[in-house]
Design a protein around this motif. Sequence first.
Motif: not given
Length: 511
Positions: A360-371
């Motif tokens: 966890s933390g602020t470096a987590l990505s925004l997720g998977y695009y369009n998925n």
Amino acid sequence: MINVLEYLEETAGKYPNKEAFADENTSCTWQELQERARRIGSSLAGRTEPGKPVAVWMEKSVHAVAAFLGIVYSGCFYVMLDKKQPLSRIRQILDTLEQPLVIADGEQGKEREKLNQAGDPERGFQVLDYEVLEKKQADSNVLKEIRNTLTDTAPLYGIFTSGSTGVPKGVVVSHRSVIDFINYFTVNFGITEQDVIGNQAPFDFDVSVKDIYSALKTGASVQIIPKRIFSFPTQLLDYLCEKRITTLIWAVSALCIVSELKGFSYRVPDTVNKVLFSGEVMPVHHLNIWRQFLPDAMYVNLYGPTEITCNCTYYVIDREFEPGETIPIGRPFQNEKAFLLDEEDRLVEQPRIRGEICVSGTALSLGYYNNREQTEKAFVQNPLNRQYSETIYRTGDLGYYNEQGELCYATRKDFQIKHMGHRIELGEIEKAMEKAGNVSRVCCVYDEISGKIIAFYEGTAEKRAIVKELRELIPAFMIPNVFCRKEGLPITKNGKIDRAALKKSYQKELQ
């Protein structure tokens, strides 16, 4: 700091005439890089909506870096495409990105033809020439207007990884995640304006993010090493010496090329003082060869998947290791938390007990695009926290603490593997093989001992024909190393293919 353009502008202000990036054909200063990026950003402004992806169809080069930053100036995020990937995979990526604008170099021929075949103009696909974009005069008013709307949570780049469903997943990373990671990354390992970083990683591989943004943050120079010379250790070592490289942020497999082929018996790059490696487990034998010839360098084992912005933990090598010992993956970076959960989502703290590595933390990505479906599977609420919202990423890797309390990597939880520095879903290979003629059933396993992908299959197809088909469907690094035709695949009592039995049969044949 709100966005990475502040890195560029501050560095260009401090070191305007210092070399920023160089490849074998050209180089640019920090001031020149900023000017090119502003022109490209002005050219792109208004052609697509802010926050949308713009793909880059270029070789890794100084011009590609300028294209990346130009895209950021336009308020969009960039996605590097690998020209050598199969047409079907490129088409899948463009479809996931909803047929975005693409910046390409001026070269025509088979590669441009492949790009055009992958695109769908009826859905907005359009190819823009880099040289034309770079000639436009920068429009300060337009760029200022875009900057005023650019938040730190806006997407910065996307990188596509292998997908278990057979469709590549596009990891999208924000400005804030990169800033929070790079600010500590450069300080922890003493990267400064005096460093010369030798870039090894392709620009569609997140190891390169550390090269590019470490330089933008500190004013270090980046020498983009031609891919071909990694096949010739003497040329590679000549390059490192002649360019006076100080910092290597490389995939493990690239470092092993030098040590495996006894490159140091030819020449030792004695300016190298930092060796940071990631992507897969570093064999102690190879680490010790590097330490023998460069004993005063700092060696760092980095761990982490693309989804958490490059790396989440690090371990500075501070003692001798013997072959067979496990090199720890170490402690979390600042602003990140790494911990282990067992199968019941309970915290694991005892030595030698395995659990899934979660971050966890602020470096987590925004997720998977369009998925959204895959994003919601991997990015979940921390089960240990019932008080407030805390998103964690479940890596799918198993780890444990050693007797000294150091975090260590064990293996994959599922069938996702690390091979040749790439994260690969074995399911994607299986689905590609199923498309090959005369293959009725297939199961791929990874043998950690030999470091090979083995494809077991039922059918009459010959290896040569299967490989020919796979070259059109998946990248070369995903093609199995061994093909074993079977009359029938073993089945477990639950009716599933017995992967353990297949792996055991292969290892038995090696004995």
